[in-house]
Design a protein around this motif. Structure first.
Motif, PDB file in Angstrom:
ATOM      1  N   ARG A 171      37.717 -15.000 -14.031  1.00  0.00           N
ATOM      2  CA  ARG A 171      38.341 -14.284 -15.146  1.00  0.00           C
ATOM      3  C   ARG A 171      37.371 -13.330 -15.832  1.00  0.00           C
ATOM      4  O   ARG A 171      37.735 -12.635 -16.775  1.00  0.00           O
ATOM      5  CB  ARG A 171      38.878 -15.273 -16.183  1.00  0.00           C
ATOM      6  CG  ARG A 171      40.100 -16.065 -15.715  1.00  0.00           C
ATOM      7  CD  ARG A 171      40.682 -16.840 -16.884  1.00  0.00           C
ATOM      8  NE  ARG A 171      41.963 -17.440 -16.584  1.00  0.00           N
ATOM      9  CZ  ARG A 171      42.141 -18.677 -16.139  1.00  0.00           C
ATOM     10  NH1 ARG A 171      41.072 -19.452 -15.932  1.00  0.00           N
ATOM     11  NH2 ARG A 171      43.343 -19.140 -15.886  1.00  0.00           N
ATOM     12  N   GLY A 172      36.130 -13.312 -15.376  1.00  0.00           N
ATOM     13  CA  GLY A 172      35.133 -12.449 -15.988  1.00  0.00           C
ATOM     14  C   GLY A 172      34.732 -12.878 -17.375  1.00  0.00           C
ATOM     15  O   GLY A 172      34.423 -12.045 -18.239  1.00  0.00           O
ATOM     16  N   LYS A 173      34.721 -14.196 -17.611  1.00  0.00           N
ATOM     17  CA  LYS A 173      34.405 -14.700 -18.946  1.00  0.00           C
ATOM     18  C   LYS A 173      33.291 -15.741 -18.892  1.00  0.00           C
ATOM     19  O   LYS A 173      33.176 -16.499 -17.919  1.00  0.00           O
ATOM     20  CB  LYS A 173      35.637 -15.306 -19.598  1.00  0.00           C
ATOM     21  CG  LYS A 173      36.702 -14.280 -19.989  1.00  0.00           C
ATOM     22  CD  LYS A 173      37.764 -14.905 -20.863  1.00  0.00           C
ATOM     23  CE  LYS A 173      38.728 -13.852 -21.376  1.00  0.00           C
ATOM     24  NZ  LYS A 173      39.718 -14.406 -22.319  1.00  0.00           N
ATOM     25  N   SER A 187      41.241 -13.801 -26.202  1.00  0.00           N
ATOM     26  CA  SER A 187      40.040 -12.958 -26.156  1.00  0.00           C
ATOM     27  C   SER A 187      38.832 -13.722 -26.672  1.00  0.00           C
ATOM     28  O   SER A 187      38.958 -14.736 -27.363  1.00  0.00           O
ATOM     29  CB  SER A 187      40.254 -11.706 -27.008  1.00  0.00           C
ATOM     30  OG  SER A 187      40.306 -12.057 -28.385  1.00  0.00           O
ATOM     31  N   ASP A 239      33.194 -10.998 -21.807  1.00  0.00           N
ATOM     32  CA  ASP A 239      34.627 -10.814 -21.599  1.00  0.00           C
ATOM     33  C   ASP A 239      34.802  -9.518 -20.822  1.00  0.00           C
ATOM     34  O   ASP A 239      34.821  -8.437 -21.399  1.00  0.00           O
ATOM     35  CB  ASP A 239      35.350 -10.747 -22.947  1.00  0.00           C
ATOM     36  CG  ASP A 239      36.841 -11.005 -22.824  1.00  0.00           C
ATOM     37  OD1 ASP A 239      37.375 -10.851 -21.717  1.00  0.00           O
ATOM     38  OD2 ASP A 239      37.466 -11.366 -23.838  1.00  0.00           O
ATOM     39  N   GLY A 240      34.892  -9.626 -19.495  1.00  0.00           N
ATOM     40  CA  GLY A 240      34.863  -8.431 -18.669  1.00  0.00           C
ATOM     41  C   GLY A 240      33.502  -7.778 -18.754  1.00  0.00           C
ATOM     42  O   GLY A 240      32.483  -8.422 -18.528  1.00  0.00           O
ATOM     43  N   GLU A 241      33.477  -6.491 -19.109  1.00  0.00           N
ATOM     44  CA  GLU A 241      32.206  -5.782 -19.253  1.00  0.00           C
ATOM     45  C   GLU A 241      31.656  -5.860 -20.680  1.00  0.00           C
ATOM     46  O   GLU A 241      30.583  -5.335 -20.960  1.00  0.00           O
ATOM     47  CB  GLU A 241      32.370  -4.316 -18.860  1.00  0.00           C
ATOM     48  CG  GLU A 241      32.692  -4.112 -17.383  1.00  0.00           C
ATOM     49  CD  GLU A 241      32.780  -2.649 -17.022  1.00  0.00           C
ATOM     50  OE1 GLU A 241      32.851  -1.806 -17.944  1.00  0.00           O
ATOM     51  OE2 GLU A 241      32.773  -2.342 -15.830  1.00  0.00           O
ATOM     52  N   LYS A 274      28.294  -3.092 -24.090  1.00  0.00           N
ATOM     53  CA  LYS A 274      28.935  -2.977 -22.789  1.00  0.00           C
ATOM     54  C   LYS A 274      27.904  -3.294 -21.720  1.00  0.00           C
ATOM     55  O   LYS A 274      26.901  -2.589 -21.578  1.00  0.00           O
ATOM     56  CB  LYS A 274      29.506  -1.581 -22.573  1.00  0.00           C
ATOM     57  CG  LYS A 274      30.351  -1.462 -21.302  1.00  0.00           C
ATOM     58  CD  LYS A 274      31.045  -0.120 -21.211  1.00  0.00           C
ATOM     59  CE  LYS A 274      31.915  -0.058 -19.950  1.00  0.00           C
ATOM     60  NZ  LYS A 274      32.619   1.254 -19.848  1.00  0.00           N
TER      61      LYS A 274
END
Length: 222
Positions: free
Chosen positions: A28-30, A68, A102-104, A162
Motif C-alpha cells: 500500500r506504500g505505507k 490517510s 504515505d506513497g511518496e 516528498k
C-alpha cells in the motif's frame, strides 16, 4: 516506493524508558516509525512511552489500509492521551517523534526532545526537528511539550516532504542525540554505508558513552 530500515532500543541502567514502533505495508506504500522517550522525572516513564507506542501501533494496524497518515497521526494522538489517562493518579508523559510514509509523502511529527533528521543526496540536510525544551527560573532545562496525562493535548510540529530514492532519515531519543550531537548524526546520513552498519556504529559508541537510554530508527528510501 520501497524502503530499507534498521532500529534498536537499548537501556542505560536498570530500566529502558524508550519505546520504538516500526510498521510497514509496502504493497500500500505505507509505513510508520515512532520513537517515544518516557520522561524520567515523572511517574513510570517506561510505561508512559509503551502506552503511547502501543496506541500508535494499534491505530495504524486497524486503519492504515483505509485512512490517510494524517488521520492516523491525529487519532493515534487522541488514543495515546486516553491511554495515559489510565495513569491519572500520577503525572506521566513521554516525548514522541515519528515519520509516516504515505506513497511518496513523508510526514515528520514531534513533541519534546526526541529528534528527526532528513537527508537528501546532493542537497544535504533538508530538515531537523527543533527541541521543545525550556529553562526553568533555576536554570534547569525541561521538556516543555509532550504527550502528558495532564493539561491540554499538545499538537505536534509537523513537516511534510516528498520522498526521493536515496533519501535517508533518522529518528532518535535524546540518549542518542546528546551522546553524538546533531552535527555528527546529520553527517552520518550522508555516508554510503547501510542503515544497519550506521546503527551498529551508533550502538557501539552509545554503549560506551551514553548517559541515558538510547534508541533510533534509520530509514533509506530505495
Amino acid at each position: 516506493m520501497d524502503i530499507r530500515y534498521s532500529c534498536f532500543s537499548e537501556p542505560c541502567g536498570k530500566r529502558n524508558e524508550d519505546t520504538i514502533v516500526a510498521k510497514c505495508d509496502l504493497e500500500r506504500g505505507k509505513a510508520l516509525f515512532v520513537v517515544c522517550d518516557g520522561m524520567s522525572g515523572l511517574y513510570r516513564g517506561d510505561l508512559a512511552s509503551k502506552l503511547v507506542g502501543d496506541a500508535f501501533s494499534s491505530i495504524w494496524d486497524e486503519h492504515h489500509g483505509t485512512k490517510s497518515s494524517t488521520w492516523i497521526i491525529s487519532h493515534a494522538m487522541e488514543s495515546a492521551r486516553k491511554s495515559l489517562d489510565m495513569m491519572s493518579r500520577y503525572n506521566a508523559g513521554t516525548t514522541m517523534v515519528l515519520a509516516a510514509l504515505d506513497g511518496e509523502e513523508v510526514i515528520i511529527a514531534h513533541l519534546g526532545d526526541s529528534k528527526a533528521f532528513y537527508h537528501r543526496t546532493g542537497e544535504g540536510l533538508l530538515y531537523e526537528t527543533s527541541d521543545h525544551v525550556c529553562v526553568s527560573e533555576g536554570g534547569w532545562p525541561y521538556v516543555s511539550k509532550g504527550i502528558f496525562n495532564y493539561g491540554k493535548l499538545e499538537q505536534p510540529d509537523m513537516k511534510v516532504l516528498k520522498a526521493r530514492p536515496g533519501d535517508k532519515f533518522l529518528l532518535c531519543s535524546d540518549g542518542v542525540s546528546n551522546c553524538f550531537g546533531s552535527y555528527k548524526l546529520a553527517g552520518m546520513l550522508q555516508e554510503s554505508t547501510s542503515t544497519s552498519s550506521s546503527l551498529c556504529e551508533i550502538i557501539v559508541y552509545c554503549d560506551n558513552h551514553a548517559s541515558d537510554n538510547y534508541s533510533a530508527i534509520m530509514v533509506e528510501v530505495l
